[in-house]
Design a protein around this motif. Sequence first.
Motif, mmCIF file in Angstrom:
data_model
loop_
_atom_site.group_PDB
_atom_site.id
_atom_site.type_symbol
_atom_site.label_atom_id
_atom_site.label_comp_id
_atom_site.label_asym_id
_atom_site.label_seq_id
_atom_site.Cartn_x
_atom_site.Cartn_y
_atom_site.Cartn_z
ATOM 1 N N PHE A 212 0.826 -1.205 0.000
ATOM 2 C CA PHE A 212 0.000 0.000 0.000
ATOM 3 C C PHE A 212 0.865 1.262 0.000
ATOM 4 C CE2 PHE A 212 -2.921 3.233 1.404
ATOM 5 C CZ PHE A 212 -4.113 2.866 0.798
ATOM 6 N N GLY A 213 1.942 1.261 0.771
ATOM 7 C CA GLY A 213 2.804 2.434 0.809
ATOM 8 C C GLY A 213 3.447 2.728 -0.531
ATOM 9 N N ASP A 214 3.925 1.673 -1.208
ATOM 10 C CA ASP A 214 4.530 1.860 -2.528
ATOM 11 C C ASP A 214 3.500 2.361 -3.534
ATOM 12 O OD1 ASP A 214 6.999 1.000 -1.604
ATOM 13 O OD2 ASP A 214 6.673 -1.086 -2.214
ATOM 14 N N ALA A 215 2.286 1.801 -3.462
ATOM 15 C CA ALA A 215 1.222 2.247 -4.362
ATOM 16 C C ALA A 215 0.880 3.707 -4.110
ATOM 17 C CB ALA A 215 -0.014 1.369 -4.181
ATOM 18 N N ALA A 216 0.843 4.086 -2.835
ATOM 19 C CA ALA A 216 0.531 5.475 -2.494
ATOM 20 C C ALA A 216 1.591 6.423 -3.046
ATOM 21 C CB ALA A 216 0.411 5.628 -0.985
ATOM 22 N N GLU A 217 2.852 6.029 -2.965
ATOM 23 C CA GLU A 217 3.918 6.885 -3.490
ATOM 24 C C GLU A 217 3.720 7.156 -4.979
ATOM 25 O OE1 GLU A 217 7.711 5.186 -2.658
ATOM 26 O OE2 GLU A 217 7.812 6.027 -0.635
ATOM 27 N N PRO A 230 -4.948 6.154 -9.839
ATOM 28 C CA PRO A 230 -5.888 5.031 -9.858
ATOM 29 C C PRO A 230 -6.638 4.894 -8.535
ATOM 30 C CG PRO A 230 -3.679 4.227 -9.464
ATOM 31 C CD PRO A 230 -3.553 5.705 -9.691
ATOM 32 N N THR A 231 -7.674 4.066 -8.550
ATOM 33 C CA THR A 231 -8.410 3.715 -7.335
ATOM 34 C C THR A 231 -7.458 3.023 -6.352
ATOM 35 O OG1 THR A 231 -10.391 3.421 -8.667
ATOM 36 C CG2 THR A 231 -10.401 2.408 -6.480
ATOM 37 N N PRO A 232 -7.516 3.327 -5.068
ATOM 38 C CA PRO A 232 -8.460 4.185 -4.337
ATOM 39 C C PRO A 232 -7.939 5.597 -4.088
ATOM 40 C CG PRO A 232 -7.197 2.918 -2.766
ATOM 41 C CD PRO A 232 -6.652 2.552 -4.134
ATOM 42 N N PHE A 233 -6.995 6.049 -4.902
ATOM 43 C CA PHE A 233 -6.315 7.309 -4.619
ATOM 44 C C PHE A 233 -6.941 8.505 -5.333
ATOM 45 C CE2 PHE A 233 -3.309 3.791 -4.266
ATOM 46 C CZ PHE A 233 -2.877 3.948 -2.954
ATOM 47 N N GLY A 234 -7.928 8.235 -6.192
ATOM 48 C CA GLY A 234 -8.546 9.321 -6.940
ATOM 49 C C GLY A 234 -9.194 10.371 -6.050
ATOM 50 N N ALA A 235 -9.678 9.950 -4.878
ATOM 51 C CA ALA A 235 -10.338 10.897 -3.973
ATOM 52 C C ALA A 235 -9.369 11.926 -3.401
ATOM 53 C CB ALA A 235 -11.018 10.137 -2.833
ATOM 54 N N LEU A 236 -8.071 11.688 -3.568
ATOM 55 C CA LEU A 236 -7.083 12.662 -3.106
ATOM 56 C C LEU A 236 -6.851 13.765 -4.136
ATOM 57 C CD1 LEU A 236 -4.469 10.137 -1.667
ATOM 58 C CD2 LEU A 236 -6.071 11.542 -0.346
ATOM 59 N N ASP A 237 -7.247 13.509 -5.361
ATOM 60 C CA ASP A 237 -7.044 14.476 -6.444
ATOM 61 C C ASP A 237 -8.262 15.389 -6.525
ATOM 62 O OD1 ASP A 237 -6.058 15.848 -8.585
ATOM 63 O OD2 ASP A 237 -6.285 14.210 -10.031
ATOM 64 N N THR A 238 -8.505 16.104 -5.442
ATOM 65 C CA THR A 238 -9.731 16.888 -5.324
ATOM 66 C C THR A 238 -9.462 18.227 -4.655
ATOM 67 O OG1 THR A 238 -10.239 15.905 -3.166
ATOM 68 C CG2 THR A 238 -11.174 14.820 -5.114
ATOM 69 N N GLU A 239 -10.359 19.158 -4.915
ATOM 70 C CA GLU A 239 -10.288 20.457 -4.252
ATOM 71 C C GLU A 239 -10.520 20.308 -2.753
ATOM 72 O OE1 GLU A 239 -9.529 24.398 -3.861
ATOM 73 O OE2 GLU A 239 -9.317 23.178 -5.689
ATOM 74 N N GLU A 254 -9.137 6.274 6.748
ATOM 75 C CA GLU A 254 -10.073 5.459 7.535
ATOM 76 C C GLU A 254 -11.056 4.734 6.619
ATOM 77 O OE1 GLU A 254 -10.110 8.240 11.590
ATOM 78 O OE2 GLU A 254 -11.647 8.504 10.039
ATOM 79 N N LYS A 255 -11.627 5.454 5.678
ATOM 80 C CA LYS A 255 -12.601 4.849 4.764
ATOM 81 C C LYS A 255 -11.934 3.830 3.847
ATOM 82 C CE LYS A 255 -15.801 8.773 4.647
ATOM 83 N NZ LYS A 255 -16.411 9.835 3.792
ATOM 84 N N THR A 256 -10.742 4.156 3.379
ATOM 85 C CA THR A 256 -10.050 3.266 2.448
ATOM 86 C C THR A 256 -9.685 1.948 3.110
ATOM 87 O OG1 THR A 256 -9.177 5.127 1.168
ATOM 88 C CG2 THR A 256 -8.020 3.026 0.971
ATOM 89 N N PHE A 257 -9.116 2.006 4.301
ATOM 90 C CA PHE A 257 -8.720 0.769 4.978
ATOM 91 C C PHE A 257 -9.939 -0.027 5.444
ATOM 92 C CE2 PHE A 257 -4.576 3.045 5.567
ATOM 93 C CZ PHE A 257 -3.810 2.142 4.859
ATOM 94 N N ASP A 258 -11.026 0.656 5.770
ATOM 95 C CA ASP A 258 -12.258 -0.063 6.113
ATOM 96 C C ASP A 258 -12.760 -0.870 4.922
ATOM 97 O OD1 ASP A 258 -12.349 0.773 8.720
ATOM 98 O OD2 ASP A 258 -13.793 2.396 8.370
ATOM 99 N N ARG A 259 -12.674 -0.285 3.735
ATOM 100 C CA ARG A 259 -13.138 -0.994 2.531
ATOM 101 C C ARG A 259 -12.222 -2.159 2.180
ATOM 102 N NH1 ARG A 259 -14.505 4.336 0.608
ATOM 103 N NH2 ARG A 259 -12.478 4.488 -0.417
#
Length: 261
Positions: A212-217, A230-239, A254-259
């Motif tokens: 997960f850490g490598d994917a996040a980078e 890509p998913t699930p990081f698209g929600a970070l590309d927001t205003e 929290e939401k990402t790890f819950d899913r």
Amino acid sequence: MFSERDLSADLAAVRDEHAPDALVLDCARDFETLPAAQAEDLALVTDAFDPRSYPDEWLPADAPELLHRYASDELTVGAPGDGGVAWTRQTEPPVVLVKPRLEGSPEPFVDFLVAEALVQVGLDRPEHFLGFFGERYPDLAAAAEGRLDGTGTYQLAAALYDAYLGLHTREVFAGWADDHPDLFDAWVDAGERLEPRLADLSTELARGETGFGDAAELACAAIKHGQEPPTPFGALDTEAYREYGADYAVEWAEKTFDRLD
């Protein structure tokens, strides 16, 4: 240890606009975090030190030793993952440090890294993710508990902060097409080089082929280069992330790890 770097006309213009007081220095030795003795050598080229420190309660029990060092009142410059250029505002004036590992790299790429650092210096944002997350850092660690250890949480936090800074800097980079085309092209090129690695990232993450850490980078680097994460990081590309910062990042985690459970 340090010598002032000659700047191209483009870099001089970027410095004048974003960080006019900053020194850009070449380093004689490579580093991830500048050793204490070498950090003290910055006194020879700057006027004063203003080390940052942070409360112990911001650090989870399993936080890496480096994070404890960064939270202390010791002058700590640079961190793993900074790459070939680091910067700090813990000196007066601020400094941008160019590491010898970049020797032999294409000049446009190196110039972009220096330009990026100068823009970040001028943002007046924390220079490390600990200053960004603050008292919410233990909440981020709690969200990742059971999936990431202290080092993994550190990696995730660094990536999330990279994305946050990117939401503020990429508009600047995109505006360089006319005034600083070489820097603009280097920014675009770096983003395009990420595309093949992003294409299958969600699948690799789901299969456990990429941590997960490598994917996040990778995904967060895409954000700062104007690429679609890509998913699930698209929600970070927001205003919303740009506006709400650490609170938004913790809620996303929290939401990402819950899913994922």
